[in-house]
Design a protein around this motif. Structure first.
Motif, PDB file in Angstrom:
ATOM      1  N   ASN A  91      -2.638 -13.819  10.474  1.00 34.76           N
ATOM      2  CA  ASN A  91      -3.119 -12.693   9.674  1.00 34.76           C
ATOM      3  C   ASN A  91      -4.590 -12.374   9.932  1.00 34.76           C
ATOM      4  OD1 ASN A  91      -0.545 -12.787   8.555  1.00 34.76           O
ATOM      5  ND2 ASN A  91      -1.220 -14.035   6.824  1.00 34.76           N
ATOM      6  N   THR A  92      -5.037 -12.621  11.153  1.00 31.01           N
ATOM      7  CA  THR A  92      -6.409 -12.267  11.540  1.00 31.01           C
ATOM      8  C   THR A  92      -6.369 -11.492  12.857  1.00 31.01           C
ATOM      9  OG1 THR A  92      -6.676 -14.411  12.636  1.00 31.01           O
ATOM     10  CG2 THR A  92      -7.421 -14.246  10.358  1.00 31.01           C
TER      11      THR A  92
ATOM     12  N   ALA B 290      -6.810  -2.098  -1.592  1.00 28.26           N
ATOM     13  CA  ALA B 290      -7.754  -1.947  -0.491  1.00 28.26           C
ATOM     14  C   ALA B 290      -7.091  -2.310   0.837  1.00 28.26           C
ATOM     15  CB  ALA B 290      -8.972  -2.829  -0.723  1.00 28.26           C
ATOM     16  N   VAL B 291      -7.413  -1.544   1.875  1.00 32.09           N
ATOM     17  CA  VAL B 291      -6.896  -1.791   3.225  1.00 32.09           C
ATOM     18  C   VAL B 291      -8.088  -1.777   4.179  1.00 32.09           C
ATOM     19  CG1 VAL B 291      -5.385  -1.028   5.074  1.00 32.09           C
ATOM     20  CG2 VAL B 291      -4.714  -0.672   2.690  1.00 32.09           C
TER      21      VAL B 291
ATOM     22  N   MET C 152       5.243  -8.247   4.214  1.00 33.38           N
ATOM     23  CA  MET C 152       4.167  -7.734   5.063  1.00 33.38           C
ATOM     24  C   MET C 152       2.890  -8.519   4.822  1.00 33.38           C
ATOM     25  SD  MET C 152       4.834  -3.622   4.883  1.00 33.38           S
ATOM     26  CE  MET C 152       3.890  -3.350   6.388  1.00 33.38           C
ATOM     27  N   GLU C 153       2.095  -8.673   5.877  1.00 35.00           N
ATOM     28  CA  GLU C 153       0.869  -9.444   5.795  1.00 35.00           C
ATOM     29  C   GLU C 153      -0.320  -8.585   6.234  1.00 35.00           C
ATOM     30  OE1 GLU C 153       0.630 -12.328   4.538  1.00 35.00           O
ATOM     31  OE2 GLU C 153       2.657 -13.147   4.563  1.00 35.00           O
TER      32      GLU C 153
ATOM     33  N   SER D 293      -0.612  -5.910   2.759  1.00 33.24           N
ATOM     34  CA  SER D 293       0.520  -6.711   2.280  1.00 33.24           C
ATOM     35  C   SER D 293       1.112  -6.031   1.049  1.00 33.24           C
ATOM     36  CB  SER D 293       0.055  -8.129   1.938  1.00 33.24           C
ATOM     37  OG  SER D 293      -1.006  -8.077   0.996  1.00 33.24           O
ATOM     38  N   ARG D 294       1.630  -4.797   1.241  1.00 36.16           N
ATOM     39  CA  ARG D 294       2.106  -4.029   0.089  1.00 36.16           C
ATOM     40  C   ARG D 294       3.438  -4.549  -0.452  1.00 36.16           C
ATOM     41  NH1 ARG D 294       2.107  -0.385   4.406  1.00 36.16           N
ATOM     42  NH2 ARG D 294       4.156   0.158   5.240  1.00 36.16           N
TER      43      ARG D 294
END
Length: 303
Positions: free
Chosen positions: A222-223, A163-164, A179-180, A174-175
């Motif tokens: 990460n927000t 989910a993205v 990455m975040e 964050s694949r």
């Protein structure tokens, strides 16, 4: 030129006398003035709003003199009030005192700033979806609530199917380890850092809050585009159990189970929540005769 000026002033004076002023004040039951309340004559196009002092005033034609009309005062969170008056020439005064509508003013409590407070007092662009609305929507996972939240879209990556989330057009996943996420997900204040944890089950959820815009001050990294904050229903002092079962075509079966038990009276409580959801796929793979798009999930929580 002088004659024209006199005629203009005379006509202006006559037209001013052809208006009737409807005025008054609007306050609540404590006497405090209500700014922005609306007053209108029912079944007509006449009305006005109160200023910062609770005063309203609007004009109607002089031809309405002697007529009985119904005035209605409205204000959000208060019970509307109507009064019948007889229009008199010159000026008609009518005051209103509105009572609070207790049902419409039920406060929504959120924890967007790490403490529980009234949603109306939070200076953040936020959407809060409470338990009753979640049940009515029939949503089973967070992605199904995206249609109730402005500016939020939840999709899936093409290869990983993780989910993205995108808020206000800003997204990221964050694949891999380098990455975040751009949208932070929190469950009872605990950060769920990877994309695979984004599409949370809505099992025994008290409230879902979606905060739009950067939230680094309160929630850290990460927000960048926002935060999804989930609050679960906490254990309590009553012994109770709940079972909900749902069925449908394609072998659709969904079950939710909740058990709450007091362990030490007024001190220690425990709660078990579990759910399962199964449905056969509704797309047939003609190559190997398998069903695609099926669902088979199980989850639980101990508090």
């Amino acid at each position: 030129m002088l004659i024209c000026t006199v005629i203009f002033l005379l006509n202006h004076s006559i037209s001013a006398q052809e208006k009737i002023l409807i005025e008054g004040n609007i306050s609540d039951s404590t006497g405090s003035t209500l700014k922005g309340a609306n007053v209108l004559i029912l079944n007509s196009g006449y009305g006005g709003s109160t200023n910062e002092n609770g005063y309203y005033g609007f004009e109607i034609p002089n031809t309405e003199t002697g007529k009985q009309v119904t005035l209605e005062a409205r204000y959000v969170g208060y019970i509307s009030q109507t009064k019948t008056i007889t229009i008199t020439s010159g000026k008609t005064t009518q005051n209103f005192q509105l009572e609070v509508d207790v049902l419409s003013l039920r406060s929504v409590v959120v924890s967007a700033q790490r403490i529980e407070e009234n949603l109306q007092e939070v200076p953040i662009s936020i959407t809060a979806i409470e338990k009753s609305a979640i049940l009515q929507s029939g949503a089973d996972r967070l992605a199904e609530l995206q249609y109730f939240v402005p500016n939020m879209v939840i999709g899936y990556e093409y290869f990983t199917f993780m989910a993205v989330a995108s808020i206000r057009g800003v997204s990221g996943s964050s694949r891999n380890i380098g990455m975040e996420n751009r949208v932070g997900t929190y469950v009872d204040g605990v950060y769920a850092g990877r994309s695979i944890a984004l599409n949370q089950s809505l099992l025994d959820i008290e409230r879902v809050e979606v905060l739009r815009g950067p939230q680094g001050t309160m929630f850290g990294k990460n927000t960048v585009s926002g935060v999804v904050n989930l609050t679960t229903i906490k254990p309590h002092s009553r012994s109770e159990a709940t079972v909900m079962v749902e069925g449908g075509n394609y072998n659709h079966f969904r079950a939710n189970f909740f058990l709450n038990l007091p362990i030490i009276q007024n001190s220690l409580f425990a709660k078990i929540s579990a759910n399962t959801f199964f449905r056969k796929g509704y797309i047939k793979n003609v190559y190997n005769d398998e069903d695609l798009n099926g669902i088979n999930t199980f989850g639980g929580r101990l508090q």
